[in-house]
Design a protein around this motif. Structure first.
Motif, mmCIF file in Angstrom:
data_model
loop_
_atom_site.group_PDB
_atom_site.id
_atom_site.type_symbol
_atom_site.label_atom_id
_atom_site.label_comp_id
_atom_site.label_asym_id
_atom_site.label_seq_id
_atom_site.Cartn_x
_atom_site.Cartn_y
_atom_site.Cartn_z
ATOM 1 N N ALA A 205 -2.997 11.142 4.050
ATOM 2 C CA ALA A 205 -3.164 10.335 5.328
ATOM 3 C C ALA A 205 -3.151 9.240 5.370
ATOM 4 N N PHE A 206 -3.812 8.501 4.953
ATOM 5 C CA PHE A 206 -4.048 6.949 4.801
ATOM 6 C C PHE A 206 -2.216 6.970 4.853
ATOM 7 N N LEU A 207 -1.380 7.571 3.210
ATOM 8 C CA LEU A 207 -0.057 6.788 3.465
ATOM 9 C C LEU A 207 1.123 6.940 4.392
ATOM 10 N N GLU A 208 0.897 8.334 5.274
ATOM 11 C CA GLU A 208 1.182 8.714 6.551
ATOM 12 C C GLU A 208 1.357 7.898 7.723
ATOM 13 N N LYS A 209 -0.665 6.984 7.860
ATOM 14 C CA LYS A 209 -0.489 7.111 8.793
ATOM 15 C C LYS A 209 -0.090 4.913 8.434
ATOM 16 N N SER A 210 -0.072 4.740 7.537
ATOM 17 C CA SER A 210 0.275 3.769 7.325
ATOM 18 C C SER A 210 1.713 3.030 6.882
ATOM 19 N N GLU A 211 2.946 4.621 6.759
ATOM 20 C CA GLU A 211 4.126 4.909 6.893
ATOM 21 C C GLU A 211 4.502 4.441 8.545
ATOM 22 N N GLU A 212 4.206 5.189 8.987
ATOM 23 C CA GLU A 212 3.959 5.231 10.613
ATOM 24 C C GLU A 212 3.927 4.005 11.349
ATOM 25 N N ARG A 213 3.006 2.971 10.768
ATOM 26 C CA ARG A 213 2.345 1.390 11.226
ATOM 27 C C ARG A 213 4.025 1.011 10.784
ATOM 28 N N LEU A 214 4.423 1.139 9.679
ATOM 29 C CA LEU A 214 5.248 -0.247 9.187
ATOM 30 C C LEU A 214 6.667 0.195 9.087
ATOM 31 N N PHE A 215 7.050 1.435 9.977
ATOM 32 C CA PHE A 215 7.772 2.086 10.843
ATOM 33 C C PHE A 215 7.706 0.796 12.284
ATOM 34 N N GLN A 216 6.664 0.902 12.422
ATOM 35 C CA GLN A 216 6.859 0.856 13.931
ATOM 36 C C GLN A 216 6.819 -1.372 14.155
ATOM 37 N N LEU A 217 5.922 -2.152 12.960
ATOM 38 C CA LEU A 217 6.706 -3.322 12.365
ATOM 39 C C LEU A 217 8.006 -3.710 12.418
ATOM 40 N N GLU A 218 8.549 -3.075 11.419
ATOM 41 C CA GLU A 218 9.708 -2.634 10.531
ATOM 42 C C GLU A 218 10.984 -2.778 11.778
ATOM 43 N N ASN A 219 10.469 -2.287 12.900
ATOM 44 C CA ASN A 219 11.220 -1.425 14.083
ATOM 45 C C ASN A 219 10.485 -2.014 15.506
ATOM 46 N N PHE A 220 9.728 -3.003 15.201
ATOM 47 C CA PHE A 220 8.795 -4.358 16.800
ATOM 48 C C PHE A 220 9.399 -4.215 17.935
ATOM 49 N N GLN B 14 0.655 -1.312 0.104
ATOM 50 C CA GLN B 14 0.112 -0.033 -0.419
ATOM 51 C C GLN B 14 1.052 1.167 -0.190
ATOM 52 N N VAL B 15 2.383 1.016 0.409
ATOM 53 C CA VAL B 15 2.478 2.063 1.270
ATOM 54 C C VAL B 15 3.091 2.719 -0.421
ATOM 55 N N GLU B 16 3.920 1.349 -0.975
ATOM 56 C CA GLU B 16 4.832 1.227 -2.805
ATOM 57 C C GLU B 16 3.687 2.239 -3.811
ATOM 58 N N GLU B 17 2.902 1.949 -3.658
ATOM 59 C CA GLU B 17 1.526 2.257 -5.155
ATOM 60 C C GLU B 17 1.593 3.190 -4.516
ATOM 61 N N LEU B 18 1.244 4.032 -3.432
ATOM 62 C CA LEU B 18 0.377 5.746 -2.715
ATOM 63 C C LEU B 18 1.976 6.436 -3.356
ATOM 64 N N ARG B 19 3.147 5.996 -2.703
ATOM 65 C CA ARG B 19 4.648 6.839 -3.037
ATOM 66 C C ARG B 19 4.280 6.673 -3.929
ATOM 67 N N ASN B 20 4.889 5.808 -5.336
ATOM 68 C CA ASN B 20 4.530 5.730 -6.114
ATOM 69 C C ASN B 20 3.538 6.895 -7.311
ATOM 70 N N ALA B 21 2.520 6.987 -6.718
ATOM 71 C CA ALA B 21 0.967 7.513 -7.501
ATOM 72 C C ALA B 21 1.426 9.027 -7.468
ATOM 73 N N ARG C 154 -8.215 5.827 -4.764
ATOM 74 C CA ARG C 154 -9.497 6.688 -4.089
ATOM 75 C C ARG C 154 -10.140 5.721 -3.612
ATOM 76 N N ARG C 155 -11.375 5.017 -4.867
ATOM 77 C CA ARG C 155 -12.064 3.475 -3.889
ATOM 78 C C ARG C 155 -11.504 2.711 -3.056
ATOM 79 N N LYS C 156 -9.788 2.737 -2.737
ATOM 80 C CA LYS C 156 -9.918 1.822 -2.027
ATOM 81 C C LYS C 156 -8.748 2.902 -0.569
ATOM 82 N N TYR C 157 -8.259 3.722 -0.861
ATOM 83 C CA TYR C 157 -7.696 4.657 0.210
ATOM 84 C C TYR C 157 -8.545 5.967 0.715
ATOM 85 N N GLY C 158 -9.658 6.500 0.014
ATOM 86 C CA GLY C 158 -9.833 7.813 0.460
ATOM 87 C C GLY C 158 -10.614 8.633 -0.628
#
Length: 554
Positions: free
Chosen positions: A323-338, A192-199, A311-315
């Motif tokens: 906002a969805f991207l920022e929240k997902s990046e934050e959660r991904l950081f948490q998981l990668e630095n578990f 999800q993060v990669e798809e939104l960043r690439n957009a 828009r159908r998937k993320y807002g």
């Protein structure tokens, strides 16, 4: 203090204005006369339910309005925060429409119902028959105890600490997951993060592209219109507007020697000629801009298609997707630095738990101390209300941590000496509940800033000397604030400073309720009717006079 209550087209009340006064206000009347309508109207003013069923039959709307004076400072400050001015008086109006909608106004300005509900505790406290039965529910007892305690700041501190504790608990629970679940969530978030960043989302892009697509889709129509406009100005096989304006100016200039005013018209046409030439050049520039890149429309449609899918998937907007991207990046950081994230979450949780636990302990100590004072003061009031044998115990038991602490408070009573205290719900009668509630209200009123207390038939189930004691207690409370009371007991009504009679009548077709402020003579008659029923004889009148005279000496 409630100065005036205005009621129009509510149930059987066509129109009335009740002017309450400081002190002890009493309302009496036969059953069904409309006393409850007055209470319902007051409740409506302070944000209570406003049903279309309240509207008088045949009317399109009903209106209730309350005018208040001596508004507490806390209420003024809250109104100011909501954007309402409140200097010396406060007027609240509600209109109930037959469609089921209702409107609210505060000092003439539209107001949401939530504001009325927020300020109502500062204005009016209504105690009705049903509230006495709330004593039977121990879930209410903690609130009663806390409202008399001197630890309001501690309660506020606990609420703030508990909210932080809940948030850190949520974060910790999110980070305590098994490895397989963590890997699955990481894979999803990575995609999800990669798809939104690439957009490479940009706020406002969707609207801009949509407008450009509309323009490109109508390019042929645009070019034709521009070309026609330029041809009309410049001409082709005919003279255009520019040339005609120039020639007209020349002709006017020729006759200017004979008609001096024609020179001004010639000059104006010259200005028109130059303006038309300028417009022609601007149109030519627009024609150049209207040249279409054949690949641009395809690019726009492909980009819009991507944005539609995202828009159908993320807002529904770029803002929501970012906002969805920022929240997902934050959660991904948490998981990668578990490990680090989990340790940090555990640390924050432990600190928050320690803080809220210590404050909960302090609350328990404060509540136990307040319970002792509560017991003493309520028992003193009960003794005055002919319940001398009744003993109150305030039980404080520990329960799991919640938004009010970790205390469960329950009032226990013993009606007779030697009997162990039991829950109120198991042994209290209706009359005892009414007097217990009045005793509690009396104790709580010492810390209550509410300007008006309303008691709706709290004398249910009592009579004789007990009702006189209830009246004396209400009279005492009214020394420091306005009290409005609905009663059927002559012993209570006799103690009033102001007496209103609520009476129902009919003209054969419609029913009407009138509210009348009684003078001394009619007050005696009304009181005699409470004593003797329909037959108001000499004995009842004498008894009524005696009760009133005794009341004046209290």
């Amino acid at each position: 203090m409630l100065d005036t209550l205005y009621i129009e087209n509510i149930a059987v009340i066509e129109k009335t204005a009740i002017e309450f006064e400081k002190g002890f206000n009493i309302m009496t009347g036969e059953t069904g006369a409309g006393k409850s309508i007055v209470i319902d109207s007051i409740n409506c003013v302070i944000g209570g339910r406003a049903s279309k069923d309240l509207i008088r039959t045949g009317c399109q709307k009903g209106v209730v309005s309350g005018e208040f004076s001596q508004v507490p400072k806390e209420c003024e400050e809250m109104l100011n925060e909501y954007g309402f001015s409140c200097d010396e008086e406060l007027i609240i109006t509600r209109e109930i429409l037959s469609s089921g909608r209702s409107t609210c106004r505060i000092n003439g300005m539209p107001a949401p119902l939530s504001v009325l509900k927020a300020i109502s505790p500062f204005l009016i406290n209504i105690h009705g028959q049903h509230e006495s039965y709330e004593l039977m529910s121990d879930s209410r007892h903690l609130g009663y105890l806390d409202s008399m305690g001197d630890y309001q700041e501690l309660l506020k501190q606990y609420k703030e600490e508990f909210d932080k504790y809940k948030e850190y608990k949520r974060i910790l629970e999110e980070n305590v997951t098994d490895e397989a679940q963590r890997m699955r969530e990481t894979d999803i978030l990575t995609y999800q993060v990669e798809e939104l960043r690439n957009a490479q989302l940009r706020i406002g892009e969707f609207d801009e592209l949509t407008a450009e697509k509309i323009k490109l889709s109508n390019s042929e129509k645009i070019r034709d219109a521009l070309a026609d406009s330029k041809m009309m100005l410049d001409g082709r096989d005919f003279k255009g507007a520019c040339e005609l304006a120039d020639e007209a100016s020349s002709q006017l200039s020729v006759v200017s020697g004979y008609m001096p005013e024609a020179e001004k018209l010639s000059s104006r046409l010259t200005d028109v000629y130059y303006e038309l030439r300028s417009i022609s050049e601007d149109i030519e520039a627009l024609i150049d801009d209207a040249d279409i890149d054949p690949y641009r429309l395809n690019e726009i449609e492909e980009r819009l298609d991507l944005l539609y899918r995202l828009r159908r998937k993320y807002g529904e907007s770029e803002e929501e997707m970012i906002a969805f991207l920022e929240k997902s990046e934050e959660r991904l950081f948490q998981l990668e630095n578990f490990e680090n994230t989990r340790k940090e979450a555990q640390k924050n949780y432990d600190i928050a738990l320690e803080k809220v636990t210590k404050t909960a302990e302090k609350l328990t100590e404060k509540r136990i101390a307040a319970g002792k004072i509560f017991k003493e003061e309520v028992e003193k009031e009960l003794a005055f209300l002919n319940m001398k044998g009744v003993r109150i115990e305030v039980s404080v038991e520990k329960v799991p941590l919640n938004d009010k602490g970790w205390d469960k408070v329950e009032f226990l009573i013993s009606s007779n000496p030697g009997e162990p205290p039991k829950p109120v719900s198991k042994i209290a009668s209706g009359g005892e509940l009414s007097r217990m509630m009045l005793a509690i209200k009396t104790v709580l009123s010492k810390n209550d800033i509410t300007g008006t207390l309303i008691f709706d038939e709290v004398d249910t189930g009592i009579s004789g000397s007990a009702s006189q004691k209830v009246g004396m207690k209400l009279k005492q409370v009214s020394k420091n604030r306005q009290v409005i009371c609905v009663t059927h007991q002559p012993q209570i009504a006799a103690l009033a400073d102001i007496h209103f009679l609520i009476k129902k009548s009919t003209d054969g077709e419609r029913t009407y309720t009138e509210v009348t402020k009684l003078d001394d003579e009619n007050r005696i008659k009304s009181l005699a009717a409470l004593i003797g029923g329909a037959e108001v004889g000499g004995t009842a009148l004498e008894h009524a006079k005696k009760l009133i005279e005794e009341g004046k000496n209290l």
